[in-house]
Design a protein around this motif. Sequence first.
Motif, PDB file in Angstrom:
ATOM      1  N   UNK A 124      -4.320  19.641   4.540  1.00 45.71           N
ATOM      2  CA  UNK A 124      -4.046  18.865   3.331  1.00 45.71           C
ATOM      3  C   UNK A 124      -4.797  17.549   3.406  1.00 45.71           C
ATOM      4  N   UNK A 125      -4.702  16.778   2.325  1.00 49.15           N
ATOM      5  CA  UNK A 125      -5.332  15.465   2.274  1.00 49.15           C
ATOM      6  C   UNK A 125      -4.308  14.421   1.823  1.00 49.15           C
ATOM      7  N   UNK A 126      -4.556  13.191   2.215  1.00 48.07           N
ATOM      8  CA  UNK A 126      -3.786  12.076   1.673  1.00 48.07           C
ATOM      9  C   UNK A 126      -4.750  10.940   1.382  1.00 48.07           C
ATOM     10  N   UNK A 127      -4.280   9.990   0.601  1.00 44.96           N
ATOM     11  CA  UNK A 127      -5.088   8.811   0.277  1.00 44.96           C
ATOM     12  C   UNK A 127      -4.155   7.629   0.101  1.00 44.96           C
ATOM     13  N   UNK A 128      -4.738   6.442   0.090  1.00 46.79           N
ATOM     14  CA  UNK A 128      -3.963   5.219  -0.096  1.00 46.79           C
ATOM     15  C   UNK A 128      -4.151   4.717  -1.524  1.00 46.79           C
ATOM     16  N   UNK A 142      -8.093   4.971  -2.392  1.00 46.78           N
ATOM     17  CA  UNK A 142      -9.143   4.748  -1.399  1.00 46.78           C
ATOM     18  C   UNK A 142      -8.805   5.423  -0.078  1.00 46.78           C
ATOM     19  N   UNK A 143      -9.824   5.534   0.760  1.00 47.89           N
ATOM     20  CA  UNK A 143      -9.694   6.089   2.114  1.00 47.89           C
ATOM     21  C   UNK A 143      -9.004   7.455   2.125  1.00 47.89           C
ATOM     22  N   UNK A 144      -9.544   8.375   1.336  1.00 50.03           N
ATOM     23  CA  UNK A 144      -9.020   9.742   1.374  1.00 50.03           C
ATOM     24  C   UNK A 144      -9.226  10.318   2.778  1.00 50.03           C
ATOM     25  N   UNK A 145      -8.200  10.958   3.288  1.00 49.90           N
ATOM     26  CA  UNK A 145      -8.205  11.461   4.658  1.00 49.90           C
ATOM     27  C   UNK A 145      -7.851  12.939   4.679  1.00 49.90           C
ATOM     28  N   UNK A 194       0.852  -1.184   0.000  1.00 55.51           N
ATOM     29  CA  UNK A 194       0.000   0.000   0.000  1.00 55.51           C
ATOM     30  C   UNK A 194       0.892   1.240   0.000  1.00 55.51           C
ATOM     31  N   UNK A 195       0.580   2.175  -0.869  1.00 57.68           N
ATOM     32  CA  UNK A 195       1.251   3.471  -0.867  1.00 57.68           C
ATOM     33  C   UNK A 195       0.332   4.491  -0.209  1.00 57.68           C
ATOM     34  N   UNK A 196       0.900   5.292   0.674  1.00 54.16           N
ATOM     35  CA  UNK A 196       0.159   6.403   1.285  1.00 54.16           C
ATOM     36  C   UNK A 196       0.642   7.682   0.614  1.00 54.16           C
ATOM     37  N   UNK A 197      -0.242   8.311  -0.152  1.00 51.51           N
ATOM     38  CA  UNK A 197       0.130   9.432  -1.009  1.00 51.51           C
ATOM     39  C   UNK A 197      -0.321  10.754  -0.404  1.00 51.51           C
ATOM     40  N   UNK A 198       0.619  11.471   0.198  1.00 54.08           N
ATOM     41  CA  UNK A 198       0.384  12.813   0.724  1.00 54.08           C
ATOM     42  C   UNK A 198       0.892  13.829  -0.299  1.00 54.08           C
ATOM     43  N   UNK A 199       0.780  15.127  -0.031  1.00 52.95           N
ATOM     44  CA  UNK A 199       1.359  16.112  -0.943  1.00 52.95           C
ATOM     45  C   UNK A 199       2.874  15.994  -1.109  1.00 52.95           C
ATOM     46  N   UNK A 200       3.534  15.193  -0.254  1.00 52.20           N
ATOM     47  CA  UNK A 200       4.979  14.987  -0.376  1.00 52.20           C
ATOM     48  C   UNK A 200       5.322  13.914  -1.407  1.00 52.20           C
ATOM     49  N   UNK A 201       4.327  13.197  -1.904  1.00 49.59           N
ATOM     50  CA  UNK A 201       4.586  12.149  -2.897  1.00 49.59           C
ATOM     51  C   UNK A 201       4.890  12.779  -4.255  1.00 49.59           C
TER      52      UNK A 201
END
Length: 252
Positions: free
Chosen positions: A242-246, A98-101, A75-82
């Motif tokens: 900000x938001x992140x998602x998987x 999925x699972x946008x946070x 699983x990759x967790x993609x934040x604005x730092x990705x």
Amino acid sequence: MPNLAIVRRLEAVGFRAWPAASIQYDGSWQLRLTAGHPSKRLNSVNPLDPSDHGDIEARVERAARRFDAYDRPLVFRQSPLAPAPLESYLDAHGWHRFDETIVMIGIIDQLDIDGGMDHLPVRDIGRYVDASITVHGRDQSLKAGLTEVLSSIRPPNGLFVIEDEANGPLATALCVHDNDLAGLFELATRMDSRRSGHGNEVVRAALRWARHRGADTAWLQVESVNEAAVSLYRGLGFGEVYRYAYRQKPGS
């Protein structure tokens, strides 16, 4: 565009507040793995530098082998730092999102946290773990893993439980005090006790505790689909940072 300096700081304190058992690096990609707990935050690849996007395919394959060794899905967790090229690579290969946070922040003195009952944090991790599992409706098999994670948190932290004699635990929260920041985690209200103010009560109690300890800024993470929780936090005075998602490959 989010302020990347703030994103980096919140990502760092988030990692300290919810520590993985194993942390490895491939460049600036942080691979977090925890055999005892299935949380995605504890079992994901976290890219931490938008400019670090060389040799993506080989690095994804290396990460997959490491996750296989832990019997965890990659699983990759993609934040604005990705890095954007990594996002494009995952898109091109059909990895679903999925699972946008939403990550939210608030200045404690400007939040609506006064009033209501005062609750001191519980000292017994076992008691908190039992309450948390009940409130979240989780399987008892997670007890050992959650206990291990909570016992590994290094910054000072408060374990909060709202309960009554007749109905047992109603709401729980973990508040981690890291210098000037207070992070809220594991916030939940038991399914049959929602819309009764218990979530509001546990958040306020935790943040008053953090304020008393000297924290001046609170932050939290909430899934974007959880409209009731997002509304609660906005009502208290939190705002989105900000938001992140998987991301996960097809068929995983």
